[in-house]
Design an enzyme around this catalytic site. Sequence first.
Site, mmCIF file in Angstrom:
data_model
loop_
_atom_site.group_PDB
_atom_site.id
_atom_site.type_symbol
_atom_site.label_atom_id
_atom_site.label_comp_id
_atom_site.label_asym_id
_atom_site.label_seq_id
_atom_site.Cartn_x
_atom_site.Cartn_y
_atom_site.Cartn_z
ATOM 1 C CG HIS A 50 -3.954 8.591 -38.257
ATOM 2 N ND1 HIS A 50 -4.373 9.241 -39.385
ATOM 3 C CD2 HIS A 50 -4.508 7.358 -38.288
ATOM 4 C CE1 HIS A 50 -5.183 8.436 -40.072
ATOM 5 N NE2 HIS A 50 -5.281 7.287 -39.412
ATOM 6 C CE LYS A 65 -2.816 -5.017 -6.222
ATOM 7 N NZ LYS A 65 -2.509 -5.236 -7.629
ATOM 8 C CG ASN A 108 -4.903 4.869 4.176
ATOM 9 O OD1 ASN A 108 -4.445 5.553 3.278
ATOM 10 N ND2 ASN A 108 -5.705 3.849 3.964
ATOM 11 N NE ARG A 159 -3.551 0.118 2.519
ATOM 12 C CZ ARG A 159 -4.749 0.160 1.950
ATOM 13 N NH1 ARG A 159 -5.240 -0.909 1.386
ATOM 14 N NH2 ARG A 159 -5.458 1.261 1.948
HETATM 15 C C1 F6R Z 1 -1.856 -1.362 -12.726
HETATM 16 C C2 F6R Z 1 -2.704 -1.212 -11.585
HETATM 17 C C3 F6R Z 1 -3.484 0.044 -11.439
HETATM 18 C C4 F6R Z 1 -4.888 -0.252 -10.907
HETATM 19 C C5 F6R Z 1 -5.625 1.048 -10.604
HETATM 20 C C6 F6R Z 1 -7.046 0.807 -10.149
HETATM 21 O O1 F6R Z 1 -1.196 -2.582 -12.736
HETATM 22 O O2 F6R Z 1 -2.773 -2.063 -10.743
HETATM 23 O O3 F6R Z 1 -3.549 0.738 -12.638
HETATM 24 O O4 F6R Z 1 -5.579 -1.004 -11.855
HETATM 25 O O5 F6R Z 1 -4.936 1.753 -9.616
HETATM 26 O O6 F6R Z 1 -7.075 0.043 -8.986
HETATM 27 P P1 F6R Z 1 -8.369 -0.744 -8.546
HETATM 28 O O7 F6R Z 1 -8.622 -1.787 -9.570
HETATM 29 O O8 F6R Z 1 -8.032 -1.307 -7.207
HETATM 30 O O9 F6R Z 1 -9.477 0.263 -8.503
#
Ligand code: F6R
Length: 614
Positions: free
Chosen positions: A510, A609, A101, A27
């Site tokens: 293009h 993440k 957080n 995170r």
């Molecule tokens: C790329 C990736 C990010 C997530 C994005 C949305 O590998 O993991 O682009 O897809 O931050 O996250 P979620 O799906 O958790 O809403």
Amino acid sequence: MCGIVGYIGNREAYPVLMKGLHRLEYRGYDSAGVALINTNGQLNVYKAKGKVAELEAFVTDKDVSGSIGIAHTRWATHGEPNQVNAHPHYSESEQLAIIHNGIIENYAVLKEGLMKHGYNFRSTTDTEVLIQLIEYTKHTSQVDLPTAVQLALNQVVGAYAIAVLDRQNPNMIVAARKGSPLVVGVGEGEFFLASDATPIVEYTNKVIYVGDEEVVVLERGKEPSITTITNVKKTPEIQKLELTLNQLEKGGYPHFMLKEIFEQPQTLRTSMKGRVNVDANNIALSGFIDNRERFLNAKRIIITACGTSWHAGLIAMYAIEEFARIPVEVEYSSEFRYRKPVIHKDDVVIAISQSGETADTLAAIQLAKEAGAFIFSICNVVGASIPRISDSGCYTHVGPEIGVASTKAFTAQVTALTMLALCIGREKGTIAKEQYLRILKELDNIPEKISKIFHQNDRIADFAKIFTYAQNFIYLGRGYNHPVALEGALKLKEISYIHAEGYPAAEMKHGPIALISQEMPVVVIAPNCGTYEKIVSNIQEIKAREGKVIAIVTEGDTIVSNMSNFCITVPETEECLTPLLTVIPLQLLAYHIAVAKDRDVDQPRNLAKSVTVE
Ligand code: F6R
């Protein structure tokens, strides 16, 4: 973004907290810290810049005793990632400490007010403002800590999951949330709290998902108590955790990302279990069945998501329009929420999110809900904020995705959305029965076909080494595979730090064609379907300009494979399902290039993440 963890009970808190922080490091990992109250009533706070391991090294000669504590791993928003800005933050008197957080949006106004009352600030964070405000409220209103937290949070604009310690009360942790996730684990005479259940699972399977604007008090020898920030009492709802420890370990793989790529045959089987029934010639999605009329009467479907999930949404646009004949718009959540979109009561809005916590997607569906639209979400994390505020939805059930780059969540999202498109089409009669049955059977074959692609993994790892020189990559695809080109480029960017662009193949003429030279690797996704002939011409245009072609083709292909410098094959399948196969080599290619460049694959720089800030 940012991971928080807390413990109160009979064990030593420090080892529990550190293990928890490692689990939550996905995170955020630019700094970390811990606060503990020892048996002498001292409140010790230790912080270090960098990953959790740096914090562990820093505290080796320090007193980390105590059976109550809180800890934090940070992804910086306000204030650069350094030791001072790391959490926990003390209050002015150093009686209180907080981890947080989220973002306190009105921190500047609050800070100004507190400075007038003589408060000093050590850091440049919004979080320090909150703990000072809590202390100020506690003193001026002469209230206990839980009440001070409630009163302070009433003045806050923004998002938070917080936990607060008070050195004068070593028997209590006060925590609260709004917009950022918070889970409480209930053990025998002990409590855990964390941003998700991963730090909790090995101690207890009883959890409470704390609701928005709720304050939870965890006190030794007492039941957890929950009130809202306006002091309305709530009954804690204890749920059983569906998570195992095995799911959180690398299982012999060098990285979580590789493990998660290789898990896909199994995760897709789980996603389809009880839903795709080949013997009964049927797909059953309860979220669709229960809300059949809303889907059948929808004049329009709006899909909202970010990043990889947005790419899954683009693929869904092709499938829903082809099979269900409902117009689809795919929106970046961050744009949608701010651009005054026209939303009708009979719109269906589909939110896609692995984490279920992405702030922009959450805000986008809140907006759509206020406008009266029906909200359906496709999420992975059970009990997260997005599924909780949706009217209905479908969990992808791929287990925890720990590698920051999304892989198994993406294929499960595409699978869920394809199932949904087929369900709507079947009910509306806009897909022919034979086609529906063919795709249904083929969905069932996809896991095995993905396993077959893995036989080329060593070869992909070998030729990936050749491309570590590249500064740029282009990815091209058409139709269902245009979003796959975008996804392949995103995977490479985020873990190898090589600049990459995805384009619809025909768009190359293009503009981007000007970039093609001997130096430029071009990944072309060219399975045997609709626009194959056209993509052959596009490859010729690249070859004429000496670009290096890496092609993804269907087994048995001779034309493109002869034209390309490197070729990876995928088994034949239905056109709408090709993304589930063609994305696999792209995940592996990005992974192996990143490994060859010695990158931190699971925790790439600057990323986190779960993006719970705008
Ligand atoms: C790329 C990736 C990010 C997530 C994005 C949305 O590998 O993991 O682009 O897809 O931050 O996250 P979620 O799906 O958790 O809403």
